[in-house]
Design an enzyme around this catalytic site. Sequence first.
Site, PDB file in Angstrom:
ATOM      1  CB  THR A   1      -0.939   0.050   1.226  1.00  0.00           C
ATOM      2  OG1 THR A   1      -0.128   0.017   2.405  1.00  0.00           O
ATOM      3  CG2 THR A   1      -1.939  -1.087   1.232  1.00  0.00           C
ATOM      4  CD1 TRP A   2       5.383   4.135   0.283  1.00  0.00           C
ATOM      5  CD2 TRP A   2       6.472   3.308  -1.486  1.00  0.00           C
ATOM      6  NE1 TRP A   2       6.438   4.965   0.019  1.00  0.00           N
ATOM      7  CE2 TRP A   2       7.121   4.493  -1.065  1.00  0.00           C
ATOM      8  CE3 TRP A   2       6.984   2.604  -2.573  1.00  0.00           C
ATOM      9  CZ2 TRP A   2       8.258   4.987  -1.694  1.00  0.00           C
ATOM     10  CZ3 TRP A   2       8.119   3.103  -3.205  1.00  0.00           C
ATOM     11  CH2 TRP A   2       8.748   4.274  -2.770  1.00  0.00           C
TER      12      TRP A   2
ATOM     13  CE1 TYR B   1       5.672   2.413   3.516  1.00  0.00           C
ATOM     14  CE2 TYR B   1       3.882   0.873   3.150  1.00  0.00           C
ATOM     15  CZ  TYR B   1       5.230   1.139   3.240  1.00  0.00           C
ATOM     16  OH  TYR B   1       6.141   0.126   3.056  1.00  0.00           O
TER      17      TYR B   1
ATOM     18  CG  LEU C   1       5.189  -6.161  -9.729  1.00  0.00           C
ATOM     19  CD1 LEU C   1       3.771  -5.612  -9.902  1.00  0.00           C
ATOM     20  CD2 LEU C   1       5.424  -7.322 -10.680  1.00  0.00           C
TER      21      LEU C   1
ATOM     22  CE  LYS D   1      18.860  -8.162 -18.534  1.00  0.00           C
ATOM     23  NZ  LYS D   1      19.438  -7.780 -17.261  1.00  0.00           N
TER      24      LYS D   1
HETATM   25  P1  NAP Z   1       5.894  -2.755  -6.701  1.00  0.00           P
HETATM   26  O1  NAP Z   1       4.821  -3.515  -6.058  1.00  0.00           O
HETATM   27  O2  NAP Z   1       7.115  -3.452  -7.167  1.00  0.00           O
HETATM   28  O3  NAP Z   1       5.317  -1.942  -7.975  1.00  0.00           O
HETATM   29  C1  NAP Z   1       4.179  -1.143  -7.892  1.00  0.00           C
HETATM   30  C2  NAP Z   1       3.907  -0.580  -9.273  1.00  0.00           C
HETATM   31  O4  NAP Z   1       3.626  -1.653 -10.186  1.00  0.00           O
HETATM   32  C3  NAP Z   1       2.701   0.352  -9.334  1.00  0.00           C
HETATM   33  O5  NAP Z   1       3.039   1.398 -10.226  1.00  0.00           O
HETATM   34  C4  NAP Z   1       1.590  -0.499  -9.924  1.00  0.00           C
HETATM   35  O6  NAP Z   1       0.655   0.227 -10.685  1.00  0.00           O
HETATM   36  C5  NAP Z   1       2.386  -1.409 -10.837  1.00  0.00           C
HETATM   37  N1  NAP Z   1       1.715  -2.707 -11.046  1.00  0.00           N
HETATM   38  C6  NAP Z   1       1.100  -3.478 -10.119  1.00  0.00           C
HETATM   39  N2  NAP Z   1       0.617  -4.598 -10.669  1.00  0.00           N
HETATM   40  C7  NAP Z   1       0.928  -4.536 -11.997  1.00  0.00           C
HETATM   41  C8  NAP Z   1       0.680  -5.384 -13.101  1.00  0.00           C
HETATM   42  N3  NAP Z   1       0.031  -6.553 -12.956  1.00  0.00           N
HETATM   43  N4  NAP Z   1       1.147  -4.992 -14.329  1.00  0.00           N
HETATM   44  C9  NAP Z   1       1.796  -3.830 -14.482  1.00  0.00           C
HETATM   45  N5  NAP Z   1       2.061  -2.973 -13.468  1.00  0.00           N
HETATM   46  C10 NAP Z   1       1.630  -3.326 -12.236  1.00  0.00           C
HETATM   47  O7  NAP Z   1       6.398  -1.546  -5.806  1.00  0.00           O
HETATM   48  P2  NAP Z   1       6.272  -1.074  -4.294  1.00  0.00           P
HETATM   49  O8  NAP Z   1       4.973  -0.399  -4.067  1.00  0.00           O
HETATM   50  O9  NAP Z   1       7.521  -0.342  -3.991  1.00  0.00           O
HETATM   51  O10 NAP Z   1       6.344  -2.413  -3.418  1.00  0.00           O
HETATM   52  C11 NAP Z   1       5.225  -3.128  -2.984  1.00  0.00           C
HETATM   53  C12 NAP Z   1       4.930  -2.911  -1.519  1.00  0.00           C
HETATM   54  O11 NAP Z   1       6.046  -3.288  -0.713  1.00  0.00           O
HETATM   55  C13 NAP Z   1       4.694  -1.452  -1.112  1.00  0.00           C
HETATM   56  O12 NAP Z   1       3.458  -0.972  -1.542  1.00  0.00           O
HETATM   57  C14 NAP Z   1       4.873  -1.540   0.377  1.00  0.00           C
HETATM   58  O13 NAP Z   1       3.733  -2.090   1.007  1.00  0.00           O
HETATM   59  C15 NAP Z   1       6.056  -2.497   0.464  1.00  0.00           C
HETATM   60  N6  NAP Z   1       7.357  -1.788   0.576  1.00  0.00           N
HETATM   61  C16 NAP Z   1       8.071  -1.933   1.720  1.00  0.00           C
HETATM   62  C17 NAP Z   1       9.287  -1.281   1.882  1.00  0.00           C
HETATM   63  C18 NAP Z   1      10.034  -1.476   3.161  1.00  0.00           C
HETATM   64  O14 NAP Z   1      10.998  -0.746   3.418  1.00  0.00           O
HETATM   65  N7  NAP Z   1       9.653  -2.425   3.982  1.00  0.00           N
HETATM   66  C19 NAP Z   1       9.799  -0.472   0.858  1.00  0.00           C
HETATM   67  C20 NAP Z   1       9.084  -0.357  -0.323  1.00  0.00           C
HETATM   68  C21 NAP Z   1       7.873  -1.021  -0.454  1.00  0.00           C
HETATM   69  P3  NAP Z   1      -0.767   0.748 -10.130  1.00  0.00           P
HETATM   70  O15 NAP Z   1      -0.586   1.150  -8.702  1.00  0.00           O
HETATM   71  O16 NAP Z   1      -1.076   1.864 -11.057  1.00  0.00           O
HETATM   72  O17 NAP Z   1      -1.765  -0.380 -10.246  1.00  0.00           O
END
Ligand code: NAP
Length: 269
Positions: free
Chosen positions: A20-21, A55, A197, A206
């Site tokens: 949910t970030w 967040y 992702l 790639k």
């Molecule tokens: P992520 O999940 O790797 O990527 C999110 C992005 O991918 C968004 O732009 C989303 O688009 C897109 N996306 C999602 N599903 C998709 C699909 N099927 N096809 C194409 N694009 C897609 O990035 P993240 O938000 O950094 O990581 C996930 C979660 O990990 C965070 O939300 C958070 O809860 C957690 N996190 C934790 C830390 C930590 O320090 N513990 C750090 C970073 C993140 P839309 O939103 O437009 O759908």
Amino acid sequence: MEKRELGRTGETIPVIGMGTWEMGDVQNDGRALEIQALRKGIELGMNMIDTAEMYGHGNAEKLVGQAVEGIRDDVFIATKVSPQHFGYDDVLKSCENSIRRLGVEHIDLYQLHWPSNQVPVEETMKAMEELVSRGKIRYIGVSNFSVAQTLRAREALPRSEIASNQVRYSLTHRSIESDILPFCEKEKLTVIAYSPLDTGKLPSGKIPKALLAKYALTPAQLMLNWVTYRDSVVAIPKASKVEHVEKNAAAITTRIADDDYEALCSVFD
Ligand code: NAP
């Protein structure tokens, strides 16, 4: 949705959950769409939601609270306390605030967001154990902890185990494979893969097209399938669009074969 045991807790969690970030900060229609996306994910079995007090300065937790209203018992809620709140009293207060924003009675997994070099982990973990004994949290996790930091944190928990380490892991970010991943596998801590992702920067060019065609997966789906190949890993992609949520839920319906997993590893070595 396939499930896996969280650490050694006996509790099972979905292999693909939801992050949910950067959610919860938009208003009106945008907010309603994000709630709709989270609800769709829950309906499709991605019923672990990861959030953090940090967040949107609490707005993401409030959004999660709205999304789980009336269905809280169907959802496994993970949130995080920020390092600036790692003092004993601050942890207790942060937890109360998260519980209030989420509108729940307890948090399922409470994680230390990052290691702190200000507050000794022994003090923080004392508060975490107090929260377990008060029934405010069920399980304790860490995030962004090295092996040495995890070992020290574990020593500081006489009555509880560390269930998980939430770390960055994707086809394009594989540094945990040298130490954190084998350690977690050996000690039975779940690796919660964040940014699976690569924050949306999909390396589409790639990824071999033949592999995508063979399994009828999109690049994002193949990344989720790949990252959760090992039994010790679950992933928490963030998706604010329903169509992304649906794709993510379908990403592991068919598992890629061992040789295709290895082939992908070599492409991204
Ligand atoms: P992520 O999940 O790797 O990527 C999110 C992005 O991918 C968004 O732009 C989303 O688009 C897109 N996306 C999602 N599903 C998709 C699909 N099927 N096809 C194409 N694009 C897609 O990035 P993240 O938000 O950094 O990581 C996930 C979660 O990990 C965070 O939300 C958070 O809860 C957690 N996190 C934790 C830390 C930590 O320090 N513990 C750090 C970073 C993140 P839309 O939103 O437009 O759908």
